[in-house]
Write a protein that holds these residues in place. Structure first.
Motif, PDB file in Angstrom:
ATOM      1  N   ILE A 300       0.716  -1.470  -0.326  1.00 16.92           N
ATOM      2  CA  ILE A 300       0.357  -0.014   0.480  1.00 16.92           C
ATOM      3  C   ILE A 300       0.747   1.145   0.075  1.00 16.92           C
ATOM      4  O   ILE A 300       0.136   1.864  -0.682  1.00 16.92           O
ATOM      5  N   ARG A 301       1.885   1.330   0.714  1.00 21.08           N
ATOM      6  CA  ARG A 301       2.527   1.991   0.231  1.00 21.08           C
ATOM      7  C   ARG A 301       3.296   2.565  -0.733  1.00 21.08           C
ATOM      8  O   ARG A 301       3.549   3.751  -1.444  1.00 21.08           O
ATOM      9  N   ALA A 302       4.146   1.246  -1.582  1.00 21.96           N
ATOM     10  CA  ALA A 302       4.504   1.435  -2.689  1.00 21.96           C
ATOM     11  C   ALA A 302       3.638   1.933  -3.541  1.00 21.96           C
ATOM     12  O   ALA A 302       3.653   3.052  -4.727  1.00 21.96           O
ATOM     13  N   VAL A 312      -0.448   7.878   2.455  1.00 21.35           N
ATOM     14  CA  VAL A 312      -0.852   6.570   1.769  1.00 21.35           C
ATOM     15  C   VAL A 312      -2.671   7.112   2.199  1.00 21.35           C
ATOM     16  O   VAL A 312      -3.703   8.421   2.499  1.00 21.35           O
ATOM     17  N   ARG A 313      -4.088   7.757   1.049  1.00 26.73           N
ATOM     18  CA  ARG A 313      -4.803   7.640   0.799  1.00 26.73           C
ATOM     19  C   ARG A 313      -6.481   6.379   0.703  1.00 26.73           C
ATOM     20  O   ARG A 313      -5.566   5.663   0.333  1.00 26.73           O
ATOM     21  N   ARG A 314      -7.492   7.142   0.764  1.00 21.27           N
ATOM     22  CA  ARG A 314      -8.566   5.754   1.094  1.00 21.27           C
ATOM     23  C   ARG A 314      -8.534   5.113   0.118  1.00 21.27           C
ATOM     24  O   ARG A 314      -8.345   4.010  -0.129  1.00 21.27           O
ATOM     25  N   ASP A 315      -7.970   5.816  -1.468  1.00 18.26           N
ATOM     26  CA  ASP A 315      -8.083   4.737  -2.777  1.00 18.26           C
ATOM     27  C   ASP A 315      -6.801   3.919  -2.501  1.00 18.26           C
ATOM     28  O   ASP A 315      -7.597   2.864  -3.155  1.00 18.26           O
ATOM     29  N   ASP A 316      -5.649   3.836  -1.758  1.00 12.60           N
ATOM     30  CA  ASP A 316      -4.823   3.126  -2.025  1.00 12.60           C
ATOM     31  C   ASP A 316      -5.174   1.810  -1.498  1.00 12.60           C
ATOM     32  O   ASP A 316      -4.462   1.152  -2.081  1.00 12.60           O
ATOM     33  N   LEU A 317      -6.101   2.256  -0.579  1.00 11.82           N
ATOM     34  CA  LEU A 317      -7.118   0.314   0.401  1.00 11.82           C
ATOM     35  C   LEU A 317      -7.896  -0.408  -0.757  1.00 11.82           C
ATOM     36  O   LEU A 317      -7.813  -1.253  -0.660  1.00 11.82           O
ATOM     37  N   VAL A 318      -7.677  -0.081  -1.735  1.00 16.08           N
ATOM     38  CA  VAL A 318      -8.856  -0.769  -3.047  1.00 16.08           C
ATOM     39  C   VAL A 318      -7.656  -2.335  -3.333  1.00 16.08           C
ATOM     40  O   VAL A 318      -7.837  -3.478  -4.395  1.00 16.08           O
ATOM     41  N   LEU A 319      -6.255  -2.302  -2.574  1.00 17.13           N
ATOM     42  CA  LEU A 319      -5.070  -3.521  -3.118  1.00 17.13           C
ATOM     43  C   LEU A 319      -5.549  -4.698  -1.666  1.00 17.13           C
ATOM     44  O   LEU A 319      -5.594  -6.021  -2.362  1.00 17.13           O
ATOM     45  N   LEU A 320      -6.895  -4.095  -1.261  1.00 20.62           N
ATOM     46  CA  LEU A 320      -7.067  -4.779  -0.206  1.00 20.62           C
ATOM     47  C   LEU A 320      -8.715  -6.324  -0.706  1.00 20.62           C
ATOM     48  O   LEU A 320      -8.972  -7.364  -0.957  1.00 20.62           O
TER      49      LEU A 320
END
Length: 344
Positions: A300-302, A312-320
């Motif tokens: 997520i950091r990458a 990190v923003r909320r949309d970065d959590l789409v990796l989940l």
């Protein structure tokens, strides 16, 4: 610039270069997607995983461009001879096919050494198709290479040059003996057929790619280099270790990691990250090991570094969306994670 030189660059040196590197890598992921239909999501994950040097599993039926995307991706990186290794595994595949045959000349002298040129130990990027068909001997070798980036020559550990492993499978098997290998892939993504919804676009892109192949043209080649990814990873890890303008010289490593997390993974987003993981574990039987949790944090950091260069923003959590271990998880987790992100 050689990767060994990149790995010796200081934080200040990398900071001066990072925006140009991000621009090149982002250009790669957007321009490469133009040669495919509905593969932007897959290519985005490939770039993110290459920055973090975390293996990516691509799941889908034959004929959905899994190997073609990986091949063009590696060509876009301008890899040299011997820097890319690909192989299709079967239950009969022997370790020598991946890490090289025994050197019979050295064996006569009592040394158990393999000839590794052109094999997995000398590659920067590798693609292993049908990875779950590997037998126990292959499985042990792969786990050591993935986990520790090493293999054994004459009983001694030798580092491998591998920066990124892509693997593919038609289905994700649920056999217990393959659990360790499944867990090494923190992210798993589908490559689905597109013909029914995008027949015209598929014809255009598919025939164009066939013509490029027949005419020996590679307009996607040399968009950036593997060293760009190595540099981004080093910059990210130095930042996470507190080697930045706000780091205190007397700050211990653990404290630096926490301070970096608070700055680049804000509490509100970090709490949401944890809530989504717990929800998926509780309601969808998703298994997130301690190791996988750490890998997800780094991935997520990458993504945040590559996509917008900051916190990190909320949309970065789409990796989940991609943390599932079973085929049936893919559509369910996509819908579930997207809903949880909307709710916050």
């Amino acid at each position: 610039m050689a990767d060994t030189a990149v790995e010796n660059l200081s934080f200040d040196q990398l900071r001066d270069q990072v925006e140009g590197i991000r621009e090149r890598v982002n250009s790669l992921r957007t321009r490469l997607a133009r040669y495919f239909v509905q593969k932007q999501e897959l290519i985005d994950l490939m770039t993110i995983c290459t920055i973090a040097q975390e293996p990516l599993l691509i799941v889908g039926p034959p004929g959905t461009a899994k190997s073609d995307v990986v091949t063009k991706y590696c060509q876009a990186l301008g890899l040299g001879e011997g820097e890319y290794f690909e192989y299709m595994l079967t239950k009969f595949t022997e370790p020598s096919e991946l890490i090289g045959p025994i050197d019979l000349g050295r064996l006569k002298d009592g040394a158990y050494v393999r000839k590794v040129e052109g094999k997995l130990p000398t590659a920067r990027i590798a693609f292993l198709d049908e990875i779950f068909k590997s037998n126990s001997a292959i499985l042990n070798t792969l786990l050591t290479i993935i986990n520790e980036r090493k293999f054994y020559q004459d009983g001694r550990p030798v580092p491998v040059r591998l920066a990124m492993l892509f693997a593919a499978t038609n289905i994700v098997p649920e056999f217990e003996e393959l659990a360790a290998l499944r867990d090494r892939f923190a992210l798993k993504v589908e490559s689905t057929p597109v013909k029914d919804q995008h027949m015209d676009a598929l014809l255009e892109k598919g025939v164009s790619n066939e013509l490029n192949k027949a005419l020996n043209r590679r307009p996607w080649a040399d968009l950036c280099s593997i060293e760009d990814f190595v540099a981004l990873r080093r910059y990210l890890f130095l930042m996470m270790a507190g080697v930045g303008e706000r780091a205190k010289k007397d700050e211990d490593q653990s404290s630096a990691v926490i301070q970096d997390r608070k700055r680049y993974f804000p509490d509100e987003v970090f709490d949401l990250f944890k809530r989504i993981l717990r929800t998926l574990e509780r309601e969808n039987r998703v298994v997130v090991s301690d190791r996988k949790f750490i890998k997800l944090y780094q991935l997520i950091r990458a993504r945040a570094l590559l996509f917008h260069g900051g916190a990190v923003r909320r949309d970065d959590l789409v990796l989940l969306r991609y943390v599932g271990d079973r085929n049936e998880d893919f559509p369910i987790l996509r819908e579930k994670v997207d809903a949880l992100l909307r709710l916050g």
